[in-house]
Design a protein around this motif. Structure first.
Motif, short mmCIF file in Angstrom:
data_model
loop_
_atom_site.label_atom_id
_atom_site.label_comp_id
_atom_site.label_asym_id
_atom_site.label_seq_id
_atom_site.Cartn_x
_atom_site.Cartn_y
_atom_site.Cartn_z
N TYR A 234 11.55 12.73 -2.20
CA TYR A 234 11.62 11.96 -1.17
C TYR A 234 10.48 11.09 -1.55
O TYR A 234 9.06 11.03 -1.32
N ILE A 235 10.91 9.59 -1.16
CA ILE A 235 10.31 9.02 -0.71
C ILE A 235 9.55 8.22 1.20
O ILE A 235 11.25 8.24 1.70
N MET B 261 5.31 6.33 1.40
CA MET B 261 4.27 7.62 1.16
C MET B 261 5.07 7.49 -0.04
O MET B 261 6.73 8.49 0.22
N ALA B 262 4.46 8.42 -0.53
CA ALA B 262 5.18 9.39 -1.77
C ALA B 262 5.10 10.83 -2.12
O ALA B 262 5.48 10.72 -0.71
N LEU C 155 10.36 5.63 -7.90
CA LEU C 155 10.50 6.51 -8.06
C LEU C 155 11.84 7.67 -8.98
O LEU C 155 12.76 7.19 -8.19
N ASN C 156 11.32 7.99 -10.38
CA ASN C 156 12.37 7.96 -11.35
C ASN C 156 12.88 9.43 -11.15
O ASN C 156 11.53 10.37 -10.98
N SER C 157 13.44 9.48 -12.23
CA SER C 157 14.00 12.01 -12.76
C SER C 157 12.84 12.47 -12.83
O SER C 157 12.86 13.39 -12.29
N THR C 158 11.62 12.13 -13.21
CA THR C 158 10.70 12.77 -14.11
C THR C 158 9.62 12.77 -13.32
O THR C 158 8.53 12.44 -13.40
N ALA C 159 10.03 12.21 -11.62
CA ALA C 159 8.57 11.98 -10.87
C ALA C 159 7.74 10.62 -10.74
O ALA C 159 6.75 10.29 -10.85
N THR C 160 7.92 9.76 -11.82
CA THR C 160 6.98 9.07 -12.11
C THR C 160 7.14 7.18 -11.56
O THR C 160 8.52 6.57 -10.84
N VAL D 237 0.85 -1.25 -0.07
CA VAL D 237 0.01 -0.09 -0.04
C VAL D 237 1.42 0.70 -0.25
O VAL D 237 1.59 1.41 1.15
N VAL D 238 0.59 1.74 -1.13
CA VAL D 238 1.62 2.93 -1.05
C VAL D 238 0.59 4.68 -0.91
O VAL D 238 -0.74 4.76 -1.50
N GLY D 239 0.97 5.28 -0.19
CA GLY D 239 0.52 6.41 0.30
C GLY D 239 0.24 7.99 -1.13
O GLY D 239 1.63 8.27 -1.37
N THR D 240 0.02 8.62 -1.07
CA THR D 240 0.27 10.14 -2.00
C THR D 240 -0.87 10.98 -1.56
O THR D 240 -2.42 11.08 -1.21
N THR D 241 -0.82 12.04 -1.95
CA THR D 241 -1.73 13.05 -1.70
C THR D 241 -2.23 13.24 -3.00
O THR D 241 -2.69 14.86 -3.24
#
Length: 534
Positions: free
Chosen positions: A503-504, A258-259, A517-522, A36-40
């Motif tokens: 940050y992660i 969390m991303a 998370l890669n350099s383009t925020a993917t 489970v990964v969180g995001t805003t």
């Protein structure tokens, strides 16, 4: 877990993540085997934007992160960065010396998640659909160099371009070039709601409440064929209303990672924590923040007003007071780590200087104080945005040359209003579609730009952008790219502010977080796995 640092070469496309062991609770992530990964990030359907996850419409890092898990593209940016590599394609490349004819051959046996074969005609349909619909998000402009799409049999696709475009392979790695099934997507209109069907590494089950996607369940696609190595069977992406709520869920073990986007206070707390069961992963980032201007608006129509703002704003103070070590001052729309970057704004304006700003306004016969409203979104770029704009207001007002108010709005209102030209000055962020200087310039300065900007410089549009795209060697393209940056510093249709870090935070029983998370925020959710990392 022991405190550790992972060091990789910090070059464009291969950025160096830094892991710091930090504090949290002892419980593991709740639920079944899903990670489970969180995001805003917010995912909402509305009257203005009824199709937030349609590849022909979506043009924001959050929806793109959903699509990249589910919709396959011909090309992809490899883990660790570098030039695009074939994904749905077996091979791709320019077949002429002028970078105007680009051919791809699909992988054998490629299938959509429902088992239907993926053919060259499906690629042609998907590209043509985005160009035909021309959604008001402006994402179709990424494909605007395409003249015609030709197919040969079931596996070969040939793109004939209007003009040379050495960045075209990068554009084929973006979700707008994603391959969709004509059985699921109408060729002439967007697909409303949150359903997504493709041939990517996962299928999507969307949990929706009040027209908002609150939980996206990604299940490994058994029909997937591509270069990605999927290291888990299921991942949930859970949307939180605030960074604090996301952080609480991580500490309680309700989520494993969390991303974006954590608050500066959360980052500082994790950096200074002593316990060792949550890791904070820091990476140099390619995210930028900037002010945009409607150059037809009476308040900022005079170039002198925009130049005076560039002369007054203290980026170092802004970054230090609001973001601490999480960002760096930026003096160009092109980040410092991208080939072609030039410190054009610093070269022209130097250190903040109120006397110089006053002279600019006086010479242009602009009456002071200049009254302005700075518009920003208070729910899209992170919890520190309001504080950032309070600082900008203070700096401008303290100069005595401006009388500034600020106004925050929800993204669902802010973004349509910005595109309709309702704001004179507005704050925006940019996560690159691909890591090339062209993608920090053309989206704001070319025709059909993402801001719907009124600024149109014929030298940039007709000469410098096309000239830069003719150069397959991006170092060779730097001359025209740097000239564009110098013109922008002179005319100030946009005003760069800062470049952010990424940050992660992940619990210690999750592996692969440093590659998630890669350099383009993917988000690369396929990299995550269960088990204690080394």
């Amino acid at each position: 877990m022991n405190r550790k640092t992972l060091v990789l070469p910090a070059v464009i496309g291969l950025l160096a993540p830094v892991l710091v062991a930090c504090g949290g609770s002892d419980s593991g992530a709740a639920g079944d085997d899903a990670i489970v990964v969180g995001t805003t990030d917010r995912f909402a359907a509305s009257k203005e934007a009824p199709a937030p996850l349609d590849p022909a419409y979506a043009y924001d890092v959050g929806p793109w992160n959903v699509l990249r898990q589910t919709i396959q593209t011909l090309m992809t940016l490899p883990d660790g960065g570098g030039d695009p590599q074939p994904e749905a394609a077996e091979r791709c490349g320019f077949t002429d010396t002028g970078n105007e004819r680009y051919a791809c051959t699909l992988r054998e046996g490629l299938k959509f998640a429902d088992g239907d074969p993926v053919t060259a005609d499906d690629v042609k349909f998907s590209i043509g659909r985005a160009l035909r619909i021309q959604a008001d998000s402006g994402v179709f402009a990424l494909l605007s160099s395409i003249d015609t799409v030709e197919t040969k049999g079931d596996h070969e696709v040939i793109f004939h371009l209007k003009t040379a475009d050495a960045t075209f392979p990068f554009k084929l790695s973006t979700p707008v070039a994603g391959i969709v099934n004509p059985d699921d997507y109408d060729k002439n209109k967007l697909r409303d709601g949150f359903a997504v069907d493709g041939s990517g590494p996962y299928t999507l089950e969307a949990e929706v409440k009040n027209d908002k996607l609150v939980n996206a369940v990604f299940t490994k696609n058994p029909n997937y064929q591509g270069q990605l190595k999927v290291k888990n069977d299921k991942v949930e992406l859970r949307s939180f209303g605030t960074a604090d709520a996301m952080g609480t869920a991580l500490n309680k073990g309700e989520i494993s990672m969390m991303a974006r986007t954590m608050s500066p206070a959360q980052i500082r707390k994790l950096q200074n924590a002593k316990s060792t069961d949550i890791d904070l992963i820091e990476q140099p980032g390619l995210e930028i923040r900037y002010l945009g201007f409607n150059t037809n608006d009476p308040s900022v129509k005079s170039k002198a007003v925009r130049q005076a703002m560039a002369q007054v704003i203290n980026r170092g103070e802004l970054v230090s007071d609001v973001y601490g070590t999480g960002a760096d001052p930026l003096y160009s729309m092109v980040p410092t780590t991208v080939t072609g970057h030039a410190n054009s704004f610093f070269n022209k304006y130097g250190a903040p200087d109120t006397a110089k700003a006053k002279a600019l306004l006086s010479e242009a016969n602009v009456t002071t104080p200049v009254k302005l409203t700075l518009h920003y979104t208070d729910d899209h770029y992170g919890p520190a945005t309001t504080e950032e704009f309070e600082q900008l207001k203070k700096q401008l007002n303290d100069s005595g040359l401006f009388e500034v108010d600020i106004k925050g709005e929800k993204w669902g209102t802010f973004r349509p209003n910005e595109q309709k030209g309702k704001y004179g000055v507005y704050g925006m962020g940019w996560f690159p579609d691909f890591p090339d200087a062209d993608n920090y310039l053309a989206p704001f300065l070319d025709k059909n730009n993402t801001l719907n900007s009124t600024y149109a410089n014929p030298e940039i549009r007709n000469s410098l952008i096309p000239e830069s795209r003719r150069q397959a060697d991006r170092l060779t393209a730097s001359r025209s790219i740097e000239e564009i940056q110098n013109i922008v510093a002179e005319d100030v249709p946009v005003l760069p502010l800062w470049q952010g870090k990424q940050y992660i935070a992940a619990r210690d029983d999750i592996t692969g977080a440093e590659r998630a998370l890669n350099s383009t925020a993917t988000l690369q959710l396929w990299e995550l796995g269960h088990g204690v990392s080394d």
